[in-house]
Each structure stands twice: as structure tokens, then as C-alpha cells.
Design an enzyme around this catalytic site. Sequence first.
Site, PDB file in Angstrom:
ATOM      1  N   SER B  29      -7.208  12.495 -10.956  1.00 25.94           N
ATOM      2  CA  SER B  29      -8.497  12.683 -10.280  1.00 25.94           C
ATOM      3  C   SER B  29      -8.871  14.149 -10.322  1.00 25.94           C
ATOM      4  CB  SER B  29      -8.376  12.224  -8.825  1.00 25.94           C
ATOM      5  OG  SER B  29      -9.420  12.788  -8.047  1.00 25.94           O
ATOM      6  N   LYS B  54       8.589  -2.086  -4.436  1.00 26.34           N
ATOM      7  CA  LYS B  54       9.772  -2.833  -3.964  1.00 26.34           C
ATOM      8  C   LYS B  54      10.202  -3.942  -4.920  1.00 26.34           C
ATOM      9  CE  LYS B  54      10.607  -1.184   0.326  1.00 26.34           C
ATOM     10  NZ  LYS B  54      11.892  -0.727   0.841  1.00 26.34           N
ATOM     11  N   SER B  78       9.865  -7.708   7.156  1.00 28.52           N
ATOM     12  CA  SER B  78       8.573  -8.404   7.205  1.00 28.52           C
ATOM     13  C   SER B  78       7.595  -7.723   6.266  1.00 28.52           C
ATOM     14  CB  SER B  78       8.010  -8.407   8.624  1.00 28.52           C
ATOM     15  OG  SER B  78       8.005  -7.103   9.118  1.00 28.52           O
ATOM     16  N   GLN B  83       8.310  -9.791   0.550  1.00 29.26           N
ATOM     17  CA  GLN B  83       7.495 -10.393  -0.513  1.00 29.26           C
ATOM     18  C   GLN B  83       8.151 -10.198  -1.864  1.00 29.26           C
ATOM     19  OE1 GLN B  83       3.200 -10.091  -0.784  1.00 29.26           O
ATOM     20  NE2 GLN B  83       3.162  -9.136   1.225  1.00 29.26           N
ATOM     21  N   TYR B 115       5.380 -17.724  -1.802  1.00 29.57           N
ATOM     22  CA  TYR B 115       6.282 -17.540  -2.940  1.00 29.57           C
ATOM     23  C   TYR B 115       7.427 -18.546  -2.931  1.00 29.57           C
ATOM     24  CZ  TYR B 115       3.990 -13.112  -4.050  1.00 29.57           C
ATOM     25  OH  TYR B 115       3.085 -12.153  -4.396  1.00 29.57           O
ATOM     26  N   GLY B 186      15.077   5.425   1.984  1.00 26.53           N
ATOM     27  CA  GLY B 186      15.618   6.307   0.951  1.00 26.53           C
ATOM     28  C   GLY B 186      15.912   5.640  -0.380  1.00 26.53           C
ATOM     29  N   ASP B 215      13.426  11.708  10.255  1.00 28.07           N
ATOM     30  CA  ASP B 215      14.887  11.680  10.134  1.00 28.07           C
ATOM     31  C   ASP B 215      15.352  12.272   8.804  1.00 28.07           C
ATOM     32  OD1 ASP B 215      15.788   9.145   8.213  1.00 28.07           O
ATOM     33  OD2 ASP B 215      13.795   8.983   9.102  1.00 28.07           O
TER      34      ASP B 215
END
Lengths: 338, 326
Positions: B29, B54, B78, B83, B115, B186, B215
Site C-alpha cells: 500500500s 492457523k 473457540s 475452525q 466442517y 507464540g 506477557d
Amino acid sequence: CTRRLVDAMSVAGYAADFKAIHEACARLAPLIHRTPVLTSRTLDERVGRSVFLKAESLQKTGAFKIRGALNAVLQLKESNSDVRGVATHSAGNHGQALAAAARKCQLSCTVVVPNTAPQAKVDAIRGYGATVVFCDPTPQSRKATCERVCSETGQVFISPYDNNDVIAGQGTLGVEFIEQVADLDAIVVPVSGGGLLAGVALAAKSLKPHIKIFAAEPTGKDLERCLRAGERLWPEPPRALDTIADGLRTQQLGQLTWPIAKDLVDQTVLSVSDAETVDAMKFVFERMKLVVEPSGAVPVAAVLSDRFRSLSSDIRKVGLVISGGNVSVDKLPWMRTK
Amino acid sequence: MSDLLNLSDVQLAAERISSYVHRTPIMTSSTLDEQVGKHLYFKCENFQKVGAFKFRGAINAVSQLDLESRPVVVTHSSGNHAQALSLAAKLKCVQAIIVMPRTAPHCKRAAVLGYGASIVSCEPTEQSREATKDAEIARLRTCGRNGEYISTSQDARVIAGQGTVALEMLEDVKQLDSIIVPVGGGGLLGGVGLTAKSLNPQIKVIAAEPVNAADCYNSVKSGQRQPLLEPPQTIADGLRVSVGVVAWPYVKKYVDDVILVSEQEIKDAMKLVWERMKLVIEPSAAVAVAAALTQQFRDQYSDLKHVGVVLSGGNVDLSKLPWADM
């Protein structure tokens, strides 16, 4: 048959031809994005065909309009080195694109904007350094105000769609799309004045004469009746449509775009309601992670319609032109409280 | 430390998952570049399957299971991992059980069920999640089934899968001198850090974290893992966990710095990307963008010119956008 169609197209006297589009591709390549084509398993399942979305929302200035605007401004400068500036009337994306193109070419720019245009679009036009002049939200007021501006400033009028170089510029999208997706059977194009429709139809039919070009319109445009009759049946004076798709409010096709559409566009026009458009828009945000404006979601709504579903199963691979993403994220349609 | 993954684990992961994942594009951009005075390269994992990076770790893990033993994959999540694991399991014809708080929004439950995975509800506490997950695995064992726990980030197979993000980024943008990565547990940070530093030891790996969930910052500064004691209050719902035990060694070894961003900075960055780049990204992804936009980043790293930014995901509730009037 292929040869005859291409020959016929070149003698038809259309505002643009494949040569002009091809030259526009080279002219624009260093200045615009070759936007990606995205797919969605979910959409394919819902439509029952393979669907390819050309994401012009990711184009410079957030919409395909920069193609036509830049091509026109570059050509204008080339042919007329004295030119002072450019002007136009636009609900938004063409105005923004012209402002950006003018700035790129160091020309002044004035954009006449209906006073109903979204604030985000007005701000964007000013952001590119152009002057904004407001008019009433009628085609007559747009035209008259723009004529006054041009005579006062000496700026050259660049139509949002009735301009050879604008049409050729939009056509570059069709060339890219066909290069990016092998064996497209059809392309669905949102339609307003018809610049994108005409350009893409010219490009696509030149490269693949049997490809089908479907126009997708907001309800009330009545394009199908005109195409089937082969005549401009729209009422005079020209009207603006009442639709959430703020980029598609011009009811009539232009004088230059109509002859091209009449010959090359499929007579089945896909008409969608505001509700269908908003649902499609939400789908694109949620599933495709693209910010798309209502006009840009119209082709998605179109292929989700019963009418499209009933079309021939020969249409296996369909391309959709997601024309733009200039929408205020503060005022997304599903956020509105009634 | 010989237990740590190395580059070849990530390269193997890339081969293993290549037919399942999207090789997501890198977007740029000019507006954002002008704002920070650098070239930014956004890796669009919002376009990844299930809308987040993920999926890479999940499919890499599930692909390594012994399918003959008819495993059942189990996790507690969740969010995006739920998913991701559900889709990965479906693609490999493996059963999946997702432990989810009973308070999880309907749309998240619907996505997982869509799914083909099953849901087992737990109380919305850390303790209940763990206990319910353990109970499910025990229950499966008594039925003669092989329950395989696949953690959202504390699993070497998952970390290797996430590392493939960096492989692609460095292949596509050879001049990258830095990568900014949002950090929660992480997994992504560890995988990207390992991969990027293995390919280019000079590259800077910078974590981006909400100041309300700092953390990783505390851990990196002190050299000791310091998980949060309370669940943090942050809009970045994907980053509410602390850097875990398995990911920590990678974070400690490969991360150069952690930049903290405020809640307002996260919201502003998210809106900026939506408006200027026309990309739907979730708050956790916006954390990395926010870090790139900070004065701190500009002042401290004026030498960095080609900055990769991982847009980790785009799963948002459209009815609850941060800038909407409530």
C-alpha cells in the site's frame, strides 16, 4: 466464425477496438495493479459452478475506474501538450480516479459531484487534490454543472463512460481476466453508464468470441428490455435509479457504450435488489475478507440469483468483476439502525 | 535444546501442506508506505483457508497422524484453531472433537459444526477447558479410540506449519529485512522466527503485542517465561493466551524485540487497513500493523526498509465492529 466476429467488430465503428485496448494495457501496466483473482469454495457450492472474482477493489484508488481515467488523461496529454486540466461529473469512483490520474500527470482537475454522494468518496476526491463542485442528484444537473465548469476553467471534459479512451482503459480488465483464468465461459459485469461493460465485452469477445458477457444491474435499469428490442427504450429525460449501489445509479447506457452492449452483451440481464446486494456484500466481507462496495457486490448477488442458476450448465467457469471497495466502514448497510 | 525444530522441519511441512493451503498473496500500500517511510509487505493470511494462518499448523499436524489407527483429534479452542482443526480433520477424513466454552458465540459453534466436527461444551474457565479436554481423551480411550490432542500453539507440528508463512514471505520478497508478527501463544511467532532467522540470520524478527496482554514483552525482556496471571482485556481475541511452554524456547532464541500497542492503536490500524487496503482483517492481525505504525518502530528501526507484516486473519463479527456505535 471467430475470424468473422473479430472482423465484424473492427468495422462496426465502435468507440474502441482491440488494438486500442491492447495499447492501453501496455500504457497502464507500470501505473496500475494487475489485481488478483480470488475464489471461494463456499461460493462455488452455492452457485453450482466455478466462480472467479477479479478484485478491482484492490486496484489503485479502490476501483477499476483508474484504468479508464488514466488511459484518457495520458492520451489527452500526448495529443495536446497545452491541455490545462480535466473535469468530469461523477458519483465517486470516476471522480476519484480522474483526480488521481490528473495529479499523476500534473494537470488540474474539477469533479462535479451529486450532493447525495457518500462523504468517503467526496473526501477521497479532495484527497487527490481535485476541486469538488456539488450539483443536484439528477443527470441533467450533473451535465449542466459540468459544462459550466469546463467553459469557466478551460478544463477538458472526460466522461465517466462515453469516451473512447475510457472504454479502452476499462477493457484492459477484460484482457487481464482472460489471461488469469483459462477457459472462462462467462463474465458478469456490473453496469451503469456501460463503460466497464463495453470495454470488457470488447476485450473478452476479441480474445474468446464465444464467451458470454452478462450485465448485472440494480432493479429498475431495465437493460434487458432494451437489449431484446435492440433499442434504447429508457424514458427521457435521463433518470437516476434509487439503489444502494451508489456507483450504478445511471439508468441509461451512454451513446458510445450502447452500440457495443447491444451487439456483444447477452440479452439475459441479471437484475438484483438492494436486499440481495447487501447479502452478497456481507458474504464477500465474511467469506472472502474483501471490503467491497455495494456496486461491487452486485455481480455476486447476480450469480446467486435463481435466474442465473437456471442458465445453461455449459457455463462452468464464470468470472465476476468486483468493481470497487470504496465504502465507508462506519456506515456498512447491515450496521444501519432503522 | 536439540529437541527444537529446525528449518528442514518447516520445509517438510511446506511440502506436506502445499496441496491443502492457499499460497496467500503479499499486498502493498503506497498510503501506508508513505505513513511509515518504509516499504511494507503484508502477508494476507486473512485469505487463508478458514480465514487465518492457523490452518497451516492444523493441517501439518493432522497430516502426520497414523490414519490406520483411526485417530480422533481433540482440542480446546473457540477461535481460529477450532475452525482450522475442524477443516483439517474433515480433509483427512478424521473425526474431530472441539471443546468450547458454552458461552462461545453461535457463529463460532456453527462454523465448527459446518466442517463436520463435534462440540463438547465446558465452562468458560481455563481449568474447565483443560479438564474437559482431558476427560474427552480418557473417554475415547475407554472406547478403544485413539484421541490425539492438537494444541492451538504448543505443538511442534503446529509451530512448523506456522513457519511456512515465513518461507513464502522470504521467497516472494527477497529483500525483506524484518518481519512483524502478532503474538499470543507464540506458535506463529516461534515458527516464523525460526524460519526467517535460519534463512537470513540478519533479519529482524519483531513481535507485536497488545499492551493489555504483555506477557511476551515481559518474558523477552527478562529472559524468563512470564505468563499472564489473569485473562487479559483486549479486543485482539486471538491473542488472549500467554506464550506457552513449547513455543517459548523459539521466542527466546529468535525474537529480537516486542512492540506493544494500545487498544486504540489496534482499532485505528484495523480501520486503516479496511479503508485503505480494502482488506478485512481481525483485531489480532491489526496488532502487527499497529506496531509498524508506531513512532517507536520508526525511531528505533530507521535502518529497516523492507518490512514484512503478517496479517494473521480476517475472522470478525460484522455486527460488532470496533468503530461501530454501540
